[in-house]
Write an enzyme that holds these catalytic residues in place. Structure first.
Site, PDB file in Angstrom:
ATOM      1  CB  CYS A 167      -4.500 -13.372 -10.216  1.00 14.66           C
ATOM      2  SG  CYS A 167      -5.866 -13.156 -11.319  1.00 14.66           S
ATOM      3  NE  ARG A 212      -0.097 -10.624  -7.300  1.00  8.42           N
ATOM      4  CZ  ARG A 212       0.810 -10.570  -8.021  1.00  8.42           C
ATOM      5  NH1 ARG A 212       1.901  -9.551  -7.633  1.00  8.42           N
ATOM      6  NH2 ARG A 212       1.139 -10.949  -9.170  1.00  8.42           N
ATOM      7  CD1 TRP A 271      -7.975  -6.675 -11.467  1.00  7.92           C
ATOM      8  CD2 TRP A 271      -7.340  -7.550 -13.335  1.00  7.92           C
ATOM      9  NE1 TRP A 271      -8.077  -5.731 -12.321  1.00  7.92           N
ATOM     10  CE2 TRP A 271      -7.779  -6.126 -13.403  1.00  7.92           C
ATOM     11  CE3 TRP A 271      -7.094  -8.236 -14.511  1.00  7.92           C
ATOM     12  CZ2 TRP A 271      -7.710  -5.417 -14.835  1.00  7.92           C
ATOM     13  CZ3 TRP A 271      -6.911  -7.634 -15.710  1.00  7.92           C
ATOM     14  CH2 TRP A 271      -7.156  -6.251 -15.857  1.00  7.92           C
ATOM     15  CG  ASN A 321      -0.861 -14.007 -11.795  1.00  3.41           C
ATOM     16  OD1 ASN A 321      -1.374 -13.318 -12.260  1.00  3.41           O
ATOM     17  ND2 ASN A 321       0.288 -13.573 -11.122  1.00  3.41           N
ATOM     18  N   GLY A 322      -2.113 -15.082 -14.316  1.00  2.00           N
ATOM     19  CA  GLY A 322      -1.655 -15.120 -15.901  1.00  2.00           C
ATOM     20  C   GLY A 322      -2.764 -15.307 -17.084  1.00  2.00           C
ATOM     21  CD  GLU A 365       0.978  10.085 -10.215  1.00  2.00           C
ATOM     22  OE1 GLU A 365       0.970   9.595 -11.158  1.00  2.00           O
ATOM     23  OE2 GLU A 365       1.007   9.290  -9.165  1.00  2.00           O
ATOM     24  CE  LYS A 412      -1.946   8.107  -7.511  1.00  2.00           C
ATOM     25  NZ  LYS A 412      -0.706   7.364  -8.130  1.00  2.00           N
ATOM     26  CD  GLU A 451      -4.507   5.483  -9.777  1.00  2.00           C
ATOM     27  OE1 GLU A 451      -4.304   4.545 -10.154  1.00  2.00           O
ATOM     28  OE2 GLU A 451      -3.339   6.030  -8.879  1.00  2.00           O
ATOM     29  CG  HIS A 472      -3.727  23.821 -29.035  1.00  2.00           C
ATOM     30  ND1 HIS A 472      -3.618  24.557 -30.346  1.00  2.00           N
ATOM     31  CD2 HIS A 472      -2.687  23.986 -28.571  1.00  2.00           C
ATOM     32  CE1 HIS A 472      -2.750  25.313 -30.203  1.00  2.00           C
ATOM     33  NE2 HIS A 472      -2.097  25.092 -29.295  1.00  2.00           N
ATOM     34  CE  LYS A 503       1.435  -0.950  -4.936  1.00  2.00           C
ATOM     35  NZ  LYS A 503       1.205   0.366  -5.259  1.00  2.00           N
TER      36      LYS A 503
HETATM   37  C1  G6P Z   1      -0.854  -0.529 -11.987  1.00  2.00           C
HETATM   38  C2  G6P Z   1      -1.066   0.095 -10.841  1.00  2.00           C
HETATM   39  C3  G6P Z   1      -0.356   1.572 -10.727  1.00  2.00           C
HETATM   40  C4  G6P Z   1       1.224   1.613 -11.452  1.00  2.00           C
HETATM   41  C5  G6P Z   1       1.179   0.727 -12.601  1.00  2.00           C
HETATM   42  C6  G6P Z   1       2.745   0.540 -13.070  1.00  2.00           C
HETATM   43  O1  G6P Z   1      -1.484   0.095 -12.987  1.00  2.00           O
HETATM   44  O2  G6P Z   1      -2.245   0.244 -10.352  1.00  2.00           O
HETATM   45  O3  G6P Z   1      -0.242   1.875  -9.382  1.00  2.00           O
HETATM   46  O4  G6P Z   1       1.608   2.848 -11.629  1.00  2.00           O
HETATM   47  O5  G6P Z   1       0.629  -0.343 -12.655  1.00  2.00           O
HETATM   48  O6  G6P Z   1       3.159  -0.636 -12.230  1.00  2.00           O
HETATM   49  P1  G6P Z   1       4.741  -0.857 -11.992  1.00  2.00           P
HETATM   50  O7  G6P Z   1       4.749  -1.705 -10.810  1.00  2.00           O
HETATM   51  O8  G6P Z   1       5.300  -1.170 -13.085  1.00  2.00           O
HETATM   52  O9  G6P Z   1       5.278   0.632 -11.469  1.00  2.00           O
END
Ligand code: G6P
Length: 603
Positions: free
Chosen positions: A2, A27, A74, A100-101, A476, A480, A483, A499, A598
């Site tokens: 948010c 956000r 969100w 937000n929260g 990673e 990527k 997501e 396994h 994010k």
């Molecule tokens: C969210 C974002 C990711 C990020 C993660 C941790 O899930 O979409 O891209 O890696 O949070 O965020 P931070 O700000 O703690 O690195």
């Protein structure tokens, strides 16, 4: 999670709110709204979907004003509907609030308020707050907000306006970020700096428990006990242009290409010493175990550091998922160093895990990209990544910058513990300084990776395999892809494939294998054989031309040869570009993938 914006001043508030919200859209983006004080009183416009819908709705409504608050949501409590979109209003319609929260005791509060005659219009936890402000309002908005939030348990950043206060926004923070600033005749507030970059470069970062009042030309702050406090503004180094796409199709594409700079700036700034001063108070000779704590992509950076640090330091080093670490009652104390890693510095799980560790006496270090963020304030020493503003929800340049910072930190710790000589340290730093150039070289492979994506963007499943340091990079790479393209992709330790995941391999299943001459190449070739024998399609990302790999692989992306320490800087950009092109060809919303945010400030 948010985003909040507030404005008071001579400019058109609706324009500033909408442009601020569009910069905060990362956000959350399931619904959005604004409350504006117009000559006809407080008016709300709310829309389901992205900010673009809200922009049109505000235009259609023809509203304008000089005071307002806005929100991009969100969803946590209640579906993303117009009624659940913020702002929410009290029973009189004269008070509006954005939040937000999560208010954890919202059920009890709602029952109490309903019993006292309040009428609710949404299913959100937030709405209790605006009714509480209404109950406590006796002409002083700051006091009403202070009393209202004192009843709330949980995390919040709120902004409140009242129709009878045409020059005032009141905000409060507990656990969710909020920044505020004032300039002559104007006042601003937002969840995060990017929303306000076109208007200001210096901000006050509210602390937990604080209440702020933003008025034209003035910013006043009170601490959790209601005592006035002088707000000291902090300059942020980001330039407003960093919030533009600069000719790239997506922010993610731009940010992938900004990696040489992000890595170089991070290495350069940490080669100077300010963070070492923060560390110098810590008695590192007593450290017996290091925990690296993070979420999402930052957790993958933590895993990379685990592989880099353990052989270097000769100490147990464990990467931990913050949401698990926090609740598993880890054995912590003065001999366990905790390194919390977070791009935003606001991820609630990481923040709470770090706080818990500190409370149990563990020394706490933070690796953070956002200056002044909650985690940076919590830690005894902060190592900043210098990636600049990252807008794409999927982390890219902040990941490689984190690895650069962690690689350096590992060297520094090794040196401080006597595990490296001055000369070895110098050589290792010299080696690391090649990283930006390597990333640049890999970025030249864009057309090759685009062509590969063209062949594979319709496949529904992918497996990514790697060993050693390439294992977290496989995780990673898979993250990527999944997501941003919504393709199911699983990252696995190549040796672990037999396994379980091997059962998935059949004719036509793409398997991305990361191969380096520096990480158990023979073992990886054996794993490739196993895939081949089951007719999987092998996509090899390899940093050495190996005849066996060439024979086994259906497709090879040949990466520049480097050294073990530098592997993240060659493999990562290639995997990012592959995922990016797959998603682009699929036509997904690359910068704002569905359901993600994010910065995740809820558990
Ligand atoms: C969210 C974002 C990711 C990020 C993660 C941790 O899930 O979409 O891209 O890696 O949070 O965020 P931070 O700000 O703690 O690195």
């Amino acid at each position: 999670m948010c985003g909040i914006v507030g404005y008071v001043g001579p400019q058109k508030a609706e324009e500033i709110l909408l442009s601020g919200l569009s910069r905060l859209e990362y956000r959350g983006y399931d619904s959005a709204g604004v409350a504006l004080l117009t000559p006809d009183g407080l008016r709300l416009v709310r829309q389901v979907g992205k900010i673009a819908n809200l922009v049109q709705a505000v235009q259609r409504a023809g509203l304008t004003g000089h005071l307002g608050i806005g929100h991009t949501r969100w969803a946590t409590h209640g579906l993303p509907t117009e009624e659940n979109a913020h702002p929410h209003t009290d029973c009189t319609g004269r008070i509006a609030l954005v939040h937000n929260g999560i208010i954890e005791n919202h059920r009890e509060l709602r029952a109490e308020l309903v019993a006292r005659g309040h009428r609710f219009q949404s299913q959100t936890d937030t709405e209790v707050l605006v009714h509480l402000v209404e109950e406590h309002y006796r002409g002083d908005l700051v006091e009403a907000v202070r009393r209202a939030v004192a009843r709330a348990v949980g995390a919040y950043a709120v902004a409140v306006v009242h129709a009878d206060h045409p020059e005032e926004i009141v905000a409060a923070r507990q656990g969710s970020p909020l920044v505020a600033t004032a300039r002559p005749a104007e006042g601003f507030l937002a969840s995060d700096v990017p929303a306000l970059l076109p208007y200001a470069r210096a901000f006050y970062f509210l602390e937990d428990g604080e209440v702020a009042q933003v008025r034209p030309g003035s910013l006043r702050v009170w601490d959790r006990h209601g005592r006035p406090k002088e707000p000291v503004l902090r300059e942020v180094p980001w330039d407003p242009l960093s919030a533009e796409k600069a000719g790239f199709r997506h922010f993610m594409e731009k940010e992938i290409h900004e990696q040489p700079r992000a890595v170089a700036d991070t290495l350069r700034s940490e080669l100077s010493t300010p963070w070492e001063e923060g560390l110098s108070g810590l008695d590192l000779s007593r450290v017996e175990h290091i925990y690296l704590v993070a979420c999402g992509t930052s957790y993958h950076a933590a895993l990379v550091a685990e592989y880099l640090w353990e052989p270097l330091l000769g100490l147990p080093v464990s990467a931990e998922i913050a949401s698990e670490f926090r609740y598993k009652n880890p054995a912590l104390g003065p001999t366990t160093l905790v390194v919390a890693i977070s791009q935003s510095g606001e991820t609630i799980d990481t923040l709470m895990a770090a706080r818990g560790a500190k409370e149990r006496g563990a020394p706490l270090l933070a690796v953070v990209n956002v200056v002044g963020s909650a985690l940076a304030r919590e830690a005894q020493a902060v190592l900043y990544t210098r990636a600049g503003l990252e807008i794409g929800v999927a982390a890219t340049k902040t990941f490689t910058a984190q690895i650069a910072a962690l690689a350096l930190l590992g060297l520094w710790l090794a040196r401080a513990r006597g595990a490296l000589t001055e000369e070895e340290l110098r050589q290792a730093k010299e080696e690391l300084s090649r990283a930006p150039r390597l990333v640049e070289e890999v970025l030249q492979l864009g057309p090759r990776l685009e062509a590969l994506a063209q062949k594979f963007y319709t496949y529904p499943n992918f497996l990514y395999l790697g060993r050693g340091l390439l294992y977290p990079l496989a995780l990673e790479g898979a993250l990527k892809l999944k997501e941003i393209s919504y393709i199911h992709a699983e990252g696995y330790a190549a040796g672990e494939m037999k396994h379980g995941p091997i059962a998935l391999i059949h004719e036509g299943m793409p398997v991305v294998v990361l191969y380096s001459a520096d990480e158990l190449p023979e073992k990886v070739v054996a794993n490739m054989q196993e895939v081949r024998a089951r007719r999987g399609i092998l996509l090899a990302f390899a940093d050495a031309p190996d005849p066996e790999v060439e024979e086994l692989a259906d497709h090879i992306v040949l990466l520049p040869r480097s050294s073990r320490r530098l592997l993240p800087f060659t493999f990562t950009p290639a995997l990012q570009l592959f995922a990016y092109h797959v998603a682009r060809l699929k036509g997904t919303d690359v910068d704002q993938p569905r359901n993600l945010a994010k910065t995740v400030t809820v558990e």
